[in-house]
Motif scaffolding. Structure first.
Motif, PDB file in Angstrom:
ATOM      1  N   ILE A 186       0.857  -1.202   0.000  1.00  0.00           N
ATOM      2  CA  ILE A 186       0.000   0.000   0.000  1.00  0.00           C
ATOM      3  C   ILE A 186       0.892   1.251   0.000  1.00  0.00           C
ATOM      4  CG2 ILE A 186      -1.654   1.363   1.387  1.00  0.00           C
ATOM      5  CD1 ILE A 186      -2.756  -1.391   2.378  1.00  0.00           C
ATOM      6  N   TYR A 187       1.899   1.237   0.875  1.00  0.00           N
ATOM      7  CA  TYR A 187       2.838   2.364   0.970  1.00  0.00           C
ATOM      8  C   TYR A 187       3.529   2.620  -0.370  1.00  0.00           C
ATOM      9  CZ  TYR A 187       7.695   3.949   1.499  1.00  0.00           C
ATOM     10  OH  TYR A 187       8.915   4.543   1.298  1.00  0.00           O
ATOM     11  N   PHE A 188       4.021   1.547  -1.003  1.00  0.00           N
ATOM     12  CA  PHE A 188       4.769   1.667  -2.264  1.00  0.00           C
ATOM     13  C   PHE A 188       3.860   2.243  -3.354  1.00  0.00           C
ATOM     14  CE2 PHE A 188       6.845   0.239  -6.148  1.00  0.00           C
ATOM     15  CZ  PHE A 188       8.195   0.273  -5.840  1.00  0.00           C
ATOM     16  N   ASN A 189       2.657   1.696  -3.407  1.00  0.00           N
ATOM     17  CA  ASN A 189       1.665   2.139  -4.378  1.00  0.00           C
ATOM     18  C   ASN A 189       1.383   3.636  -4.228  1.00  0.00           C
ATOM     19  OD1 ASN A 189       0.012   0.747  -6.383  1.00  0.00           O
ATOM     20  ND2 ASN A 189      -1.684   1.633  -5.253  1.00  0.00           N
ATOM     21  N   ARG A 190       1.234   4.077  -2.990  1.00  0.00           N
ATOM     22  CA  ARG A 190       0.942   5.499  -2.731  1.00  0.00           C
ATOM     23  C   ARG A 190       2.113   6.394  -3.086  1.00  0.00           C
ATOM     24  NH1 ARG A 190      -2.400   5.043   2.969  1.00  0.00           N
ATOM     25  NH2 ARG A 190      -4.329   4.300   2.038  1.00  0.00           N
ATOM     26  N   GLN A 191       3.309   5.901  -2.798  1.00  0.00           N
ATOM     27  CA  GLN A 191       4.513   6.690  -3.115  1.00  0.00           C
ATOM     28  C   GLN A 191       4.605   6.947  -4.622  1.00  0.00           C
ATOM     29  OE1 GLN A 191       7.350   7.950  -1.382  1.00  0.00           O
ATOM     30  NE2 GLN A 191       6.143   7.773   0.479  1.00  0.00           N
ATOM     31  N   VAL A 192       4.353   5.901  -5.409  1.00  0.00           N
ATOM     32  CA  VAL A 192       4.441   6.037  -6.874  1.00  0.00           C
ATOM     33  C   VAL A 192       3.316   6.955  -7.369  1.00  0.00           C
ATOM     34  CG1 VAL A 192       4.378   4.795  -9.088  1.00  0.00           C
ATOM     35  CG2 VAL A 192       5.595   3.810  -7.145  1.00  0.00           C
ATOM     36  N   GLU A 193       2.130   6.727  -6.830  1.00  0.00           N
ATOM     37  CA  GLU A 193       0.959   7.540  -7.203  1.00  0.00           C
ATOM     38  C   GLU A 193       1.242   9.023  -6.939  1.00  0.00           C
ATOM     39  OE1 GLU A 193      -3.212   5.523  -6.408  1.00  0.00           O
ATOM     40  OE2 GLU A 193      -2.645   6.863  -4.792  1.00  0.00           O
ATOM     41  N   ARG A 194       1.773   9.318  -5.756  1.00  0.00           N
ATOM     42  CA  ARG A 194       2.061  10.693  -5.353  1.00  0.00           C
ATOM     43  C   ARG A 194       3.147  11.318  -6.235  1.00  0.00           C
ATOM     44  NH1 ARG A 194       3.733  10.732   0.586  1.00  0.00           N
ATOM     45  NH2 ARG A 194       1.666   9.849   0.790  1.00  0.00           N
ATOM     46  N   THR A 195       4.177  10.531  -6.539  1.00  0.00           N
ATOM     47  CA  THR A 195       5.264  11.034  -7.389  1.00  0.00           C
ATOM     48  C   THR A 195       4.732  11.412  -8.771  1.00  0.00           C
ATOM     49  OG1 THR A 195       6.804   9.588  -6.232  1.00  0.00           O
ATOM     50  CG2 THR A 195       7.556  10.468  -8.319  1.00  0.00           C
ATOM     51  N   ILE A 196       3.935  10.524  -9.354  1.00  0.00           N
ATOM     52  CA  ILE A 196       3.386  10.778 -10.697  1.00  0.00           C
ATOM     53  C   ILE A 196       2.518  12.046 -10.670  1.00  0.00           C
ATOM     54  CG2 ILE A 196       1.780   9.886 -12.462  1.00  0.00           C
ATOM     55  CD1 ILE A 196       2.764   7.028 -11.612  1.00  0.00           C
ATOM     56  N   ARG A 197       1.734  12.187  -9.620  1.00  0.00           N
ATOM     57  CA  ARG A 197       0.812  13.348  -9.516  1.00  0.00           C
ATOM     58  C   ARG A 197       1.582  14.636  -9.219  1.00  0.00           C
ATOM     59  NH1 ARG A 197      -1.964  11.682  -5.492  1.00  0.00           N
ATOM     60  NH2 ARG A 197      -1.155  13.114  -3.917  1.00  0.00           N
ATOM     61  N   GLN A 198       2.411  14.614  -8.187  1.00  0.00           N
ATOM     62  CA  GLN A 198       3.099  15.852  -7.762  1.00  0.00           C
ATOM     63  C   GLN A 198       4.098  16.348  -8.799  1.00  0.00           C
ATOM     64  OE1 GLN A 198       4.717  15.036  -3.855  1.00  0.00           O
ATOM     65  NE2 GLN A 198       2.762  15.465  -2.845  1.00  0.00           N
ATOM     66  N   ASP A 199       4.768  15.417  -9.471  1.00  0.00           N
ATOM     67  CA  ASP A 199       5.752  15.827 -10.481  1.00  0.00           C
ATOM     68  C   ASP A 199       5.139  15.954 -11.880  1.00  0.00           C
ATOM     69  OD1 ASP A 199       8.924  15.550  -9.401  1.00  0.00           O
ATOM     70  OD2 ASP A 199       7.410  14.588  -8.187  1.00  0.00           O
ATOM     71  N   LYS A 200       3.812  15.779 -11.934  1.00  0.00           N
ATOM     72  CA  LYS A 200       3.065  15.910 -13.203  1.00  0.00           C
ATOM     73  C   LYS A 200       3.731  15.088 -14.328  1.00  0.00           C
ATOM     74  CE  LYS A 200       1.207  20.528 -12.195  1.00  0.00           C
ATOM     75  NZ  LYS A 200       1.750  20.692 -10.834  1.00  0.00           N
ATOM     76  N   MET A 201       3.894  13.797 -14.048  1.00  0.00           N
ATOM     77  CA  MET A 201       4.629  12.935 -15.000  1.00  0.00           C
ATOM     78  C   MET A 201       3.787  12.548 -16.209  1.00  0.00           C
ATOM     79  SD  MET A 201       7.015  10.550 -12.613  1.00  0.00           S
ATOM     80  CE  MET A 201       8.488  11.279 -11.895  1.00  0.00           C
ATOM     81  N   PHE A 202       2.571  12.074 -15.952  1.00  0.00           N
ATOM     82  CA  PHE A 202       1.680  11.685 -17.060  1.00  0.00           C
ATOM     83  C   PHE A 202       0.273  11.514 -16.518  1.00  0.00           C
ATOM     84  CE2 PHE A 202       4.442   8.121 -15.726  1.00  0.00           C
ATOM     85  CZ  PHE A 202       3.525   7.310 -15.082  1.00  0.00           C
ATOM     86  N   THR A 203      -0.659  11.345 -17.466  1.00  0.00           N
ATOM     87  CA  THR A 203      -2.069  11.152 -17.099  1.00  0.00           C
ATOM     88  C   THR A 203      -2.517   9.790 -17.659  1.00  0.00           C
ATOM     89  OG1 THR A 203      -2.887  12.126 -19.140  1.00  0.00           O
ATOM     90  CG2 THR A 203      -2.455  13.649 -17.306  1.00  0.00           C
TER      91      THR A 203
END
Lengths: 77, 328
Positions: free
Chosen positions: B28-45
């Motif tokens: 759960i932690y790992f999943n959230r970390q990746v999710e947050r990184t993609i969102r905060q750094d505006k990586m992709f949609t």
């Protein structure tokens, strides 16, 4: 690195190091952090595996256990 | 040791977070970390198509796995480097992963498309890793462009970024520091956005994720990486982190969010296109085409030299034959 052979009635712990594919044996039981120190390994650089589980530094590995210590460090350049 | 979230028995301790996790809570932690990184750094949609560069190792397969889990449109790209059994085994791992998850994997064989890495290293003054990097950059860019992808994702983790940052700082490589970003926007229509969604997660975390998810990755190291400077930097950084937990994470994250912009430079004029391959290049011929030409030229020269030597020794042998006969 200390490597001991089985002596007397003391059980022997089998430790497999990957990716070196090296087998080591240690007599008796010990805490994972002690085992890592004996092997001069940093906890952040390896996974300590017993069966299908990962072990934390505080856990005790028993004589007769089969342990895999797998490096997590990779890279080039 | 108990899990920080649920108090069950922990399987993984993360000193830098002063936390420990059981398997379920770590995922759960790992999943959230990746999710947050993609969102905060505006990586992709979710609307964008992502090409994931995979090597058969833990990081790239963990990245592909979690992007599939999070519902992104992904395809994999594997570049067969021609490094003996290491390459064939890593290709098998990537293929098995794709087959199991029923996702598309594109494969390019360097031996067919250019020159294998060992040959490139043998015939140039480059280190194998440098030749490998040049090849990878070219084929990743080309595959992303030709396949119509919007994003190219690689599995670089926190330790990779920390080692790269240490190397760049030690030698004050300001040009490289200006480009050390988790998101690199394209500077040419033939480039796509390049992202590193695992850059906040350590090598231990990506390895544990792969282990817990049952991902069969290649454990063996590339034979060319022995003695690599990056491995030395990683060891040093892990030794510092063992004394000062969290320092490695802090080093990278503070750089990315506060210091990196200080090295930003005014945009250079955009690259033109390589005269040979048509991919973006700042020089008339790109570094990839230069490398391939150099190897081919030196390889041909070596072959013609050895053929000439063989012919010469054959002729010498024939000339000596009557003399030998005479002795009998």
């Amino acid at each position: 690195m200390s490597v001991y052979a089985a002596r007397g009635t003391v059980g022997v712990m089998q430790v497999k190091l990957l990716p070196q594919n090296q087998m080591l044996t240690f007599p008796g039981s010990m805490i994972v952090s002690v085992l890592l120190k004996k092997l001069d390994l940093l906890p952040e650089s390896v996974m300590v595996i017993r069966g299908t589980r990962l072990l934390t530094e505080e856990e005790r590995v028993q004589a007769d256990d089969e342990i895999e210590i797998r490096s997590v460090i990779s890279g080039g350049v | 040791m108990k899990c920080t979230r649920c108090r069950e028995r922990a399987e993984l301790a993360l000193r830098s977070h002063n936390a420990a996790f059981c398997r379920a809570c770590f995922l759960i932690y790992f999943n959230r970390q990746v999710e947050r990184t993609i969102r905060q750094d505006k990586m992709f949609t979710p609307d964008e198509r992502i090409l994931v560069a995979v090597s058969g190792g833990k990081d790239s397969l963990a990245l592909w796995d979690i992007l599939i889990e999070q519902g992104y449109q992904t395809e994999g790209f594997y570049l067969a480097l021609g490094i003996g059994t290491y390459s064939s085994q890593s290709q098998q791992k990537a293929e098995a992963f794709a087959k199991k998850r029923q996702v598309k994997l594109r494969i390019v064989q360097l031996e067919q498309e250019a020159v294998p890495v060992p040959l490139a290293a043998q015939f140039t003054r480059r280190m194998p890793c440098a030749a490998c990097g040049t090849m990878k950059r070219h084929f990743f860019d080309q595959a992303a462009h030709d396949g119509g992808f919007q994003v190219l994702a690689t599995g670089h983790n926190l330790d990779d970024e920390a080692a790269r940052l240490l190397g760049n700082v030690l030698y004050w490589q300001t040009e490289y520091l200006a480009r050390q970003k988790a998101v690199l926007e394209p500077s040419h229509p033939k480039f796509v956005r390049k992202v590193r969604p695992l850059y906040r997660l350590s090598e231990l975390e990506t390895a544990a994720y792969a282990f817990f998810r049952g991902i069969d990755y290649i454990i063996e190291e590339c034979p060319n990486s022995a003695g690599a400077t990056q491995l030395f930097y990683k060891d040093i950084l892990n030794r510092i982190d063992a004394k000062m937990p969290g320092s490695k994470r802090n080093f990278v994250q503070k750089f990315m969010h506060s210091a990196q912009s200080l090295f930003a430079r005014p945009e250079d004029s955009p690259p033109r296109e390589c005269e040979k391959c048509g991919m973006p290049s700042y020089a008339p011929v790109c570094s990839f085409c230069n490398l391939v030409s150099e190897v081919e030229r030196k390889h041909e020269h070596a072959q013609s030299t050895s053929k000439a030597e063989a012919d010469s020794s054959k002729q010498t042998g024939q000339a000596e034959q009557p003399h030998l006969d005479e002795t009998h």
